[in-house]
Design a protein around this motif. Structure first.
Motif, PDB file in Angstrom:
ATOM      1  N   MET A  98       0.857  -1.155   0.019  1.00 36.74           N
ATOM      2  CA  MET A  98       0.113  -0.028  -0.116  1.00 36.74           C
ATOM      3  C   MET A  98       0.839   1.239  -0.222  1.00 36.74           C
ATOM      4  SD  MET A  98      -3.116   1.258   2.476  1.00 36.74           S
ATOM      5  CE  MET A  98      -4.191   0.246   1.350  1.00 36.74           C
ATOM      6  N   ILE A  99       0.648   2.251  -0.603  1.00 37.38           N
ATOM      7  CA  ILE A  99       1.186   3.541  -0.812  1.00 37.38           C
ATOM      8  C   ILE A  99      -0.008   4.614  -0.357  1.00 37.38           C
ATOM      9  CG2 ILE A  99       2.393   5.171  -2.267  1.00 37.38           C
ATOM     10  CD1 ILE A  99       3.780   2.401  -1.949  1.00 37.38           C
ATOM     11  N   PHE A 100       0.467   5.537   0.359  1.00 38.35           N
ATOM     12  CA  PHE A 100      -0.634   6.338   1.152  1.00 38.35           C
ATOM     13  C   PHE A 100      -0.450   7.736   0.434  1.00 38.35           C
ATOM     14  CE2 PHE A 100       0.150   3.041   4.087  1.00 38.35           C
ATOM     15  CZ  PHE A 100      -0.944   2.712   4.774  1.00 38.35           C
ATOM     16  N   GLN A 101      -1.504   8.436   0.704  1.00 38.03           N
ATOM     17  CA  GLN A 101      -1.542   9.707   0.140  1.00 38.03           C
ATOM     18  C   GLN A 101      -0.469  10.737   0.524  1.00 38.03           C
ATOM     19  OE1 GLN A 101      -5.001  11.789   1.680  1.00 38.03           O
ATOM     20  NE2 GLN A 101      -4.759  13.724   0.439  1.00 38.03           N
ATOM     21  N   LYS A 102       0.014  10.575   1.676  1.00 36.42           N
ATOM     22  CA  LYS A 102       1.198  11.436   2.005  1.00 36.42           C
ATOM     23  C   LYS A 102       2.586  10.267   2.131  1.00 36.42           C
ATOM     24  CE  LYS A 102       3.231  14.340   5.941  1.00 36.42           C
ATOM     25  NZ  LYS A 102       2.809  14.735   7.202  1.00 36.42           N
ATOM     26  N   PRO A 103       3.511  10.681   1.415  1.00 35.49           N
ATOM     27  CA  PRO A 103       4.656   9.807   1.488  1.00 35.49           C
ATOM     28  C   PRO A 103       5.302   9.413   3.015  1.00 35.49           C
ATOM     29  CG  PRO A 103       5.246  11.728  -0.045  1.00 35.49           C
ATOM     30  CD  PRO A 103       3.918  11.960   0.715  1.00 35.49           C
TER      31      PRO A 103
END
Length: 260
Positions: A98-103
């Motif tokens: 998973m890659i989130f909205q904020k790095p």
């Protein structure tokens, strides 16, 4: 062919009397990009986070139905809602990153960020580790920018570079699926374009699901689109059909900006 199948899936947060997601049936097609669109609060991120059970960091959630993930080794589908052991969760989140909205880079070197998941999975050979890190950075279009400062802190990278580093960290463990929760909403247009190009390249090897509020982004990069509204999946189809010839009036109203 689907790499993941949600079948009559419902999700309820603890202490809430009604489900946030209701009877969702949705395939995530292999080596394709599936966009989840809909107004704020409609359940897109809740659905995305269910796909690798990141909700289980906090206890008390209720799952119903099935989320089946293709096991590439056996060729069979396994229901991830049956997972209960900690080591099974670790394996799941390597298979479904998973890659989130904020790095979210770790406060360590660029190299150690990318190597983190590889070390957890038991890789100890330094030469192989270095090769896998290099390949992941190349796959994430970051190698040329950072190869001379791998031992420097990841916190010194720009926002766009940090997001690509997080993608490299996820790609390094060779996942089946990558989940992106509005990965470009905090980035400038140039970085956004770079991430979009990267996603289109990555789908050759990885199946992708992305939550986005950006209609243009969904139409540019996705192969399939799912429109959600108030916890329901209203419509799912090939992206060109959703945007040019939606079957549901509610989908058309959202796409044309009548609400949202």
């Amino acid at each position: 062919m689907a790499v993941m199948n949600l079948k009559k899936f419902s999700f309820t947060y603890p202490g809430v009397d009604y489900p946030s997601l209701r009877n969702i049936t949705l395939p995530i097609e292999k080596n394709k990009i599936t966009a989840l669109i809909g107004p704020s609060g409609c359940g897109k991120s809740t659905l995305l986070r269910s796909m690798n059970r990141i909700h289980d960091i906090y206890p008390g959630n209720t799952y119903d139905g099935k989320i089946e993930l293709l096991d590439s080794k056996s060729g069979t589908m396994k229901n991830i809602l049956n997972i209960k052991k900690e080591n099974e969760f670790i394996t799941l989140r390597q298979q479904v990153g998973m890659i989130f909205q904020k790095p979210t880079p770790f406060p360590m070197s660029i190299f150690d960020n990318v190597a983190y998941g590889l070390k957890i999975s038991g890789l100890k050979n330094k030469a192989e580790l270095a090769d896998r890190v290099e390949q992941a950075l190349k796959d994430s279009a970051l190698w040329k920018e950072v190869h001379e400062r791998l031992n420097k802190s990841a916190m010194g990278l720009s926002g766009g570079q940090q997001q690509r580093l997080c993608i490299a960290r996820a790609v390094a463990v060779k996942p089946e699926v990558l989940l992106f929760d509005e990965p470009t909403s905090a980035l400038d247009p140039i970085s956004t374009g770079a991430i979009e190009e990267l996603l289109v390249t990555l789908k050759k090897d990885i199946s992708i699901a992305i939550v986005t509020h950006n209609m243009q982004q969904a139409s540019r990069i996705s192969d399939y689109t799912a429109f959600m509204y108030l916890g329901d999946l209203v419509e799912y189809d090939k992206t060109e059909n959703i945007f040019l010839n939606p079957k549901e009036k509610k989908t058309e109203d959202y796409i044309t900006g009548r609400f949202g």
